[in-house]
Scaffold this active site. Structure first.
Site, PDB file in Angstrom:
ATOM      1  CD  GLU A  40      -2.753  -1.156   2.211  1.00 11.06           C
ATOM      2  OE1 GLU A  40      -4.195  -1.557   2.037  1.00 11.06           O
ATOM      3  OE2 GLU A  40      -2.611  -1.047   3.513  1.00 11.06           O
ATOM      4  CD  GLU A  63      -4.213  -6.540   3.299  1.00 13.74           C
ATOM      5  OE1 GLU A  63      -5.265  -6.132   3.324  1.00 13.74           O
ATOM      6  OE2 GLU A  63      -3.176  -6.055   3.378  1.00 13.74           O
TER       7      GLU A  63
END
Length: 992
Positions: free
Chosen positions: A436, A506
């Site tokens: 991220e 994820e």
């Protein structure tokens, strides 16, 4: 000294040794083999333990604005190393997710920057050895001194560093001093979603090395046909090295001498995989040192857009794992890590993403030993960039820091250090550039470097999805298409046109009572050959242990419980296990959904069993048995003898034909370990399949009796009196307000309609609509009540609507109560929902029963809580428990312990039994806590029991999903029907 290195974005280290792979030198071959299990050696001088310690809120406090020599400080206390100083009442724990804990102004960090000085003595005796001080991890950076002389500096919290000390040492005692800062310029690259902690949190030790020691080595295994393999060894140091290779039985299979490199051909060696982690051990001897290292023969590659291991396509059923423990913080011991890994293996997990940084260097050795596919992630996350405008700005600024150029060198440095440290671990199949942080030239250069240095593994990086399109972005070195929390629809759309295998680094957000979408996600992984798999977010709840309450309840803190100005609440409580590693029911669900065998019915007596394993036959791993259950009772049971299925093949099983009596019959296949494993004993349950083979639910019918009853009515209430009962119906709700049976109060309060539930964590976004539309404070308006007596039955029909203040009715319809002379009650309703309003959390009624009615028995899914999208860990059966035990103590209270598709239930206490019969199935919850109490309390230890047993009987309960961080709840699991039809029967009897 002028402490300024930590303020620079381009100074990562000073005077450190070159990056190398992690290994441990030993004094003998026997000791080297033992070190593979213990990570101990006579050449390793442990420095863990008590250190002198002094903490300051900022460096200015420590140096009196630079006028005092910090190294002359007399430390005031001691601290245990490894540890985090927040656990010693210094600074404060904090939890933030996608925001920096300081102003966003890279590379600048707060001047009020907490720091601490660690010191201890090291007794040095000249013995011809070199002394290397090895740090496994320090958060966030440190300056090293020996005898008050500056040795060097390092940043990057989760990676190792090494310093040669000899020129600073004197014979006898030497003072080692380490100045650690909470923040450095590199902290902009360490905005990981975790509890923020500081200090020397991993072990440090001195390695005593020969002057002409081996520096580094690199192991690779390659093949072209998966039978003939080439083992390659590259040696850094220019020294002659004796090489031995042993098999898993400690048999010597190769012995030779090498100078710079070595290649050996192996014919049909035992191959390594998560299913069969077959290991070989290489022992290197040079200049009096032995180095042993476990490795496996394995080859990972992409062919035709499918990921293969050793020539077989594979799947990742993984988890994301942080180094986290409620008692020790990010300081994790070998024993703590083994607990995690054993639990994972016992629950069928085969992959780990080291989120979002490299775990302790020895952790991957354990993964190779036990058998896990690892995504090894670099210590990089800049997620806080998205919050620089004061709100979550998303892709607008996602890559701002990455594209600034300030951290290009740091990104490359961190990726290199990760790869070089962990290179020889066979478990690592994928290198991750970080998490991220957007995308930039710096990331693409790092990925290109990986491919040039190690072409035997794959690369992934989800941050590439958030690349700033105004820049030219090179995605060519990324082997996988990586993303997070794709909905099933998005996955289907991806596989219409795609160019790379898909991995969800994820998925399935396991926050609180969840996840609820496990089966549909895993079904898609099994459906598409190019879908490599995913890793659940995440393994454990992150909590800080905060002691015990007066009544003996353990307290675990999360964001908002600490002395910080900003926090992200309980978003860190998102694991498959509690902070103390008690399994959540979500872990039980995941375990069974990813079971290695699946069964389906193909004819009345035939079932097709599929072996989903890639390298293992069923017979060499599992014992299979089946049970035939007639309304939950086992009427036949058989273990399949000499049963086997080859990998990725299917076989038909014909079950015994058995006469059954009820209208509900299931067949349950159970899969248990056939032999002892390193992680569980023979007989350990691996999973099950339950198939409903007969379900002929009959409608509820109420028989007439000769018993008489009388009716009385006023403007509000209708009273029905029988020989042994007295019931009162509230015409303002259409429900029973009072119930007395055999002179015992059945209800302690009037029953009521219920469309609300205590929001689960995955209701995080939708609950705003619930409160906005008043589902938590609904009111009933009745239009008419009609009473009909016929054939010994009384029928009370009420037309009604359910709404809240200022909101139009969300439900309208008819509820009917049928009562016979024995006091049996049938509740029927037919309701229409206003589809312009949001889907409901649930639909049902609440009964309030005496607290003494603690004995609960039910026939439905058990023994775990179950919901429409979370019930695969349970089986249909008859279960008995105490109502107080029907509670899952999530750290933040929420809806829990309902039971989906229950056919029959009863509550017993104070010589009274209440029975509920619903052949078509209902969801029920019996609890000592009200949904209002669960909604308002922040911690489970704050809960106060109700005066009543609260029994919720729901025709519908919404699913759980993963929408706190994933897609919205699948419409199939929403309570969004336009019409609802429901009926159940209540009956009572006294018991002695």
């Amino acid at each position: 000294m002028d402490f300024t290195n930590h303020l620079s974005p381009v100074i990562f280290s000073e005077n450190t040794e070159p990056n190398r792979s992690f290994y441990l030198p030993s004094a003998s071959e026997e000791e080297a083999f033992l070190s593979l299990k213990t990570f101990k050696s006579s050449l390793k001088v442990e420095l863990d333990g008590e250190w002198a310690f002094q903490y300051w809120d900022s460096i200015e406090d420590a140096t009196d604005f630079g006028q005092v020599n910090l190294l002359e400080t007399q430390e005031k206390e001691t601290i245990t190393v490894p540890s985090v100083w927040q656990n010693f009442q210094h600074d404060s724990h904090s939890y933030v997710n996608f925001q920096y804990p300081f102003p966003y102004d890279p590379p600048y960090i707060p001047k009020e920057n907490p720091c601490a000085l660690y010191s201890r003595n090291y007794n040095y005796k000249k013995d011809g050895k070199l002394n290397y001080l090895y740090f496994e991890g320090v958060d966030s950076c440190f300056y090293l001194f020996v005898n008050n002389s500056y040795v060097g500096y390092n940043q990057c919290s989760h990676l190792s560093s090494e310093f040669l000390l000899d020129e600073y040492l004197v014979e006898g005692n030497n003072k080692i001093s380490i100045l650690v800062f909470k923040y450095c310029a590199g902290s902009y690259l360490e905005d990981q979603d975790k509890l923020r902690m500081s200090g020397i949190f991993r072990s440090l030790y001195i390695l005593k090395r020969s002057p002409e020691h081996l520096v580094d080595f690199k192991i690779t295994t390659t093949t072209t046909d998966y039978k003939n393999w080439k083992f390659a060894l590259v040696i850094d140091g220019g020294k002659e090295v004796d090489v031995k290779i042993y098999d898993d039985k400690h048999g010597l299979v190769y012995s030779s001498t090498a100078l710079n490199s070595l290649e050996v051909d192996f014919k049909e060696p035992k191959l390594w995989s998560a299913e069969k982690p077959n290991l070989y051990t290489i022992v290197l001897f040079s200049n009096g040192e032995y180095i042993a290292y476990n490795f496996g023969f394995r080859c990972v590659e992409i062919k035709d857009k499918i990921v293969y291991l050793n020539g077989k396509s594979i799947k990742f059923f993984g988890v994301n794992r942080h180094d986290s423990n409620p008692y020790t913080g990010s300081a994790i011991s070998l024993e703590q890590a083994k607990i995690d890994l054993l639990l994972m293996k016992q629950h069928n997990i085969n992959a780990i993403r080291t989120s979002h940084y490299p775990n302790a260097p020895w952790f991957l050795n354990l993964c190779t030993f036990y058998g896990f596919y690892v995504i090894d992630e670099s210590d990089i996350e800049c997620h806080g960039s998205v919050s620089q405008l004061g709100y979550y700005a998303g892709d607008e600024v996602y890559s701002h820091l990455a594209n600034s150029g300030l951290y290009d060198k740091a990104i490359l440095d961190r990726v290199k250090r990760t790869v070089k440290r962990d290179l020889n671990n066979s478990c690592v199949l994928i290198w991750s550039l970080g998490n991220e942080s957007g995308y930039s030239k710096g990331f693409s250069e790092a990925a290109h470097w990986i491919k040039s240095f190690d072409n035997t593994r794959l690369t992934h990086y989800e941050g590439a999805l958030h690349a700033d399109k105004r820049f030219e972005n090179d995605f060519s070195p990324l082997d996988l298409y990586s993303r997070m929390y794709a909905s099933p629809k998005e996955v289907d759309e991806y596989f219409v046109f795609f160019d790379k295998p898909l991995i969800q680094c994820e998925y399935i957000h396991a926050m609180g009572n969840g996840p609820g979408d496990t089966e549909e996600n895993v079904s898609q992984i099994l459906k598409y050959p190019s879908y490599l798999g995913g890793c659940v977010w995440e393994w454990c709840d992150h909590g800080v242990y905060q002691g015990i309450t007066k009544d003996g309840k353990h307290k675990f803190g999360y964001g908002g419980d600490f002395a910080t100005t900003r926090d992200d609440g309980n978003f860190c409580m998102d694991g498959l296990v509690y902070p103390d590693r008690r399994p959540h029911t979500g872990l039980k669900e995941y375990k069974n959904v990813i079971r290695p065998i699946r069964a389906k019915q193909v004819s009345p007596l035939e079932f097709e069993l599929s072996n989903l394993m890639y390298f293992t036959t069923v017979g060499e791993y599992l014992e299979v048995e089946y049970e035939i259950r007639d309304f939950g009772q086992i009427v036949y049971k058989e273990t399949l003898t000499d049963f086997d299925i080859n990998p990725q093949e299917k076989k038909l099983v014909k079950i015994k034909e058995v006469a059954t009596l009820s209208d509900f019959v299931t067949v349950v296949f159970k899969y248990r370990l056939r032999f002892d494993q390193s992680w569980a004993a023979k007989g350990h349950m691996i999973g099950h399949d339950e198939l409903i083979v007969k379900n002929e639910a009959k409608p509820v019918s109420l028989t007439t009796t000769d018993s008489s009853f009388t009716l009385k009515e006023n403007s509000r209430y209708l009273t029905i009196r029988g020989n042994n009962f007295l019931y009162t119906v509230d015409k303002n709700t259409g429900l029973l307000a009072k119930m007395v049976y055999d002179n015992k109060n059945v209800l302690t309060k009037p029953s009521n309609w219920n469309v609300f539930r205590a929001p689960v964590d995955n209701d995080m976004h939708v609950k705003a609509k619930w409160f906005e539309q008043g589902y938590d404070r609904s009111k009933v308006f009745t239009y008419s009540t009609k009473v009909v007596e016929t054939n010994g039955l009384v029928s009370i029909q009420t037309e009604l609507s359910i709404a809240s203040d200022s909101v139009r009715p969300f439900l309208k319809g008819l509820v009917t109560l049928l009562i016979n002379g024995e006091g049996k009650v049938v509740v029927k309703y037919s309701l229409t929902r206003d589809c312009l309003l949001s889907p409901l959390p649930r639909l049902g009624i609440r009964l309030y029963l005496p607290k003494e009615m603690q004995a609960l028995e039910y026939f439905g899914y058990g023994p775990f809580e179950s919901y429409v999208d979370k019930h695969h860990s349970s089986t249909f059966g008859k279960y008995n428990l105490c109502v107080k035990e029907n509670f899952e103590p999530y750290i933040r209270p929420q809806e829990n312990s309902s039971h989906f598709n229950t056919k029959l239930l009863s509550l017993n206490g104070d010589n009274l039994k209440v029975k509920v019969n619903c052949p078509k199935g209902l969801s029920f919850n019996a609890s000592v806590y009200s949904q209002e109490e669960l909604t308002v309390k922040k911690h489970n230890y704050e809960l106060v029991e109700s005066e009543d047993i609260i029994l919720c009987l729901d025709s519908k309960m919404a699913g759980l999903g993963s929408s706190s961080c994933g897609p919205e709840l699948n419409p199939l699991y929403q309570v969004k029907d336009s019409n609802f039809e429901f009926e159940c029967e209540l009956s009572f009897n006294t018991v002695e």
